[in-house]
Design a protein around this motif. Structure first.
Motif, mmCIF file in Angstrom:
data_model
loop_
_atom_site.group_PDB
_atom_site.id
_atom_site.type_symbol
_atom_site.label_atom_id
_atom_site.label_comp_id
_atom_site.label_asym_id
_atom_site.label_seq_id
_atom_site.Cartn_x
_atom_site.Cartn_y
_atom_site.Cartn_z
ATOM 1 N N LEU A 24 0.408 -1.332 0.155
ATOM 2 C CA LEU A 24 0.224 -0.231 -0.124
ATOM 3 C C LEU A 24 0.680 1.218 0.279
ATOM 4 N N VAL A 69 2.407 1.455 -3.606
ATOM 5 C CA VAL A 69 1.885 1.357 -5.141
ATOM 6 C C VAL A 69 1.018 3.089 -5.496
ATOM 7 N N ASP A 78 -8.225 -1.682 -8.181
ATOM 8 C CA ASP A 78 -8.314 -2.801 -7.140
ATOM 9 C C ASP A 78 -7.433 -3.822 -7.992
ATOM 10 N N VAL A 100 -3.513 -2.928 -8.418
ATOM 11 C CA VAL A 100 -3.071 -3.366 -6.707
ATOM 12 C C VAL A 100 -2.714 -5.032 -6.189
ATOM 13 N N TYR A 114 -5.119 -8.450 1.354
ATOM 14 C CA TYR A 114 -5.717 -7.350 0.461
ATOM 15 C C TYR A 114 -7.442 -7.469 0.068
ATOM 16 N N LYS A 122 -4.214 1.601 -14.211
ATOM 17 C CA LYS A 122 -3.925 2.844 -13.558
ATOM 18 C C LYS A 122 -4.258 4.102 -14.540
#
Length: 474
Positions: free
Chosen positions: A362, A365, A388, A391, A404, A449
């Motif tokens: 966390l 990223v 998500d 990640v 996660y 992203k």
């Protein structure tokens, strides 16, 4: 009068079963009602925090009982006409001797729970940790002065119990005040808590003591004798009023339960360089510091190898050192604040430190845009899926997918189609992981992203945004 004879004749002795019983009941029952013994000693332990917890139940008792006992003793001095029998002796000296047992009882009500709590937790007090105890003991002396004068102006059989009960009620109820706010902070019952690594600011404990001392001095001046007693009374009353007004103005600027504290005092142990990893010595997990650093460095290396643009920090510091989030410095590119102790203590049965890897994930990223700090149940899910999935792809690279996914599943639960969203996130992450080359996988990650930022709805003015996770609260 000799001290032993004074003690035998004092009301503090024959009322001792009452106030000692109160201390015993509240310590062994109320103080452990929410925190069983196993949790109390389980840590992380901090002397200032334990002192504050131990005193929380006893301020009002100490002040009320001291005032009641002092009122009784003051009334006895008047009844016995001590001032007529010994006119040459200073009033303050005679009163001080008579009030010593009452003050001792008030001090004992504060000292006993603190001592028992420190013995229970095997902690050594420091001068800064016992500041609230010193404040309470000083205020006890002020209440003794007020009680002595009250015993001279009112029948002690009525004034002593009524004064004790009224004092207890008023002091204990100040913790419920919100308008005005200043009684919470000036009553002598601290409504501000301290967390691990914190101490009370000197202002927090000094203002209640100054107010109590100023009021006691004004009461004593009113009771004084001598040719200059009128100017003395006026000066003392003006000083007490000025102290109260200035203190109230200062305390009114504090939060409801947010008096000034200073943080970051807990000692830390650090190892390595680039990054240098530090953990709280008293956190309970510092013996795994080398393992924690290995997980931190290993996770950073794996993310960089996977093509994630990670700037390696110079220092990774344990968030427990600033346990209260409001006092914790914000993470920067050079310094990360991660919950290292919390994640190390939450290690699985096999000793796996997946939580540490998750915290590093966390913190590593980041996105080229800002996301809403919270997600509502009516939020569109397209950008959430892209974000998500990206990640989660990175989480698989450091073997942190389990914590996660657990975290995201909890948040998806507010959506009517939560299971479908979770399945879509897993599907997209699997698609990225299945690409044949490392370059393609990295390109997919960057595309996800970018899609997340492109599809995110515009944020209305005034709505806070999250600028990218750093793992402080993970």
């Amino acid at each position: 009068m000799k001290f032993r004879a004074l003690l035998r004749s004092s009301s503090a002795l024959w009322t001792a079963p009452v106030w000692v019983g109160i201390v015993a009941f509240y310590f062994f029952y109320a103080l452990h009602l929410q925190d069983p013994y196993e949790e109390v000693i389980g840590g992380p332990l901090w002397a200032a925090e334990q002192v504050a917890l131990a005193l929380n139940y006893f301020y009002a008792f100490a002040y009320g009982i001291t005032l009641g006992l002092a009122t009784w003793e003051g009334g006895r001095l008047k009844r016995d006409r001590v001032w007529d029998l010994a006119p040459s002796r200073a009033r303050w000296r005679v009163a001080g001797q008579a009030l010593a047992p009452a003050v001792g009882a008030g001090w004992a009500i504060l000292l006993l729970p603190v001592t028992m709590r420190l013995i229970e937790t095997r902690l050594l007090p420091t001068m800064t940790a016992v500041l609230p105890l010193a404040m309470g003991m000083g205020i006890v002396c002020a209440y003794a002065v007020v009680g002595c004068v009250l015993g001279h102006v009112a029948p002690r059989a009525i004034a002593a119990p009524v004064g004790a009960v009224a004092t207890f009620y008023v002091i204990s109820k100040t913790s419920t005040y919100s308008d005005p706010l200043w009684p919470r902070h000036l009553s002598g019952q601290l409504s501000t808590s301290v967390a691990f690594g914190e101490y009370y600011s000197p202002t927090t404990v000094l203002l209640p003591l100054l107010v109590a001392a100023a009021v006691a001095a004004a009461v004593a001046a009113w009771w004084s004798r001598g040719p200059r007693r009128l100017p003395l009374r006026l000066v003392a009353a003006a000083a007490a009023l000025a102290t109260l007004v200035l203190s109230a103005r200062t305390a009114s600027g504090w939060g409801v339960a947010d008096g000034p504290v200073t943080a970051g005092h807990a000692p830390a142990r650090c190892v390595g360089t680039a990054p240098r990893v530090c953990m709280a010595e008293a956190g309970g997990a510092v013996e795994r510091l080398d393992d924690v650093r290995a997980e931190v460095t290993g996770s950073l290396e794996k993310l960089r190898a996977a093509g994630v643009d990670v700037t390696v920090p110079s220092t990774v510091t344990d968030g427990l050192l600033y346990e209260r989030g409001s006092t914790r410095p914000r993470s920067t590119a050079a310094t990360w604040w991660l919950p290292l102790t919390a994640q190390a203590e939450a290690a699985g049965p096999d000793g796996s430190l997946a939580g540490v890897r998750y915290a590093v994930l966390l913190g590593s990223v980041t996105f080229p845009c800002s996301f809403p700090a919270t997600i509502t149940s009516d939020a569109p899910t397209a950008w959430i899926t892209n974000r998500d999935a990206a990640v989660l792809w990175a989480a698989y690279e450091v073997d942190a997918q389990t914590p996660y996914l657990r975290w995201r599943a909890d948040e998806y639960a507010q959506f009517a189609n939560g299971p479908e969203v979770l399945a879509k996130v897993k599907e997209r992450a699997a698609k990225g992981r299945a690409l044949p080359t490392a370059a393609q996988r990295t390109a997919w990650f960057e595309q996800e992203k970018a899609k997340a930022c492109r599809d995110m709805p515009k944020r209305p003015a005034g709505v806070p945004a999250a600028t990218g996770p750093r793992g402080e609260d993970s």
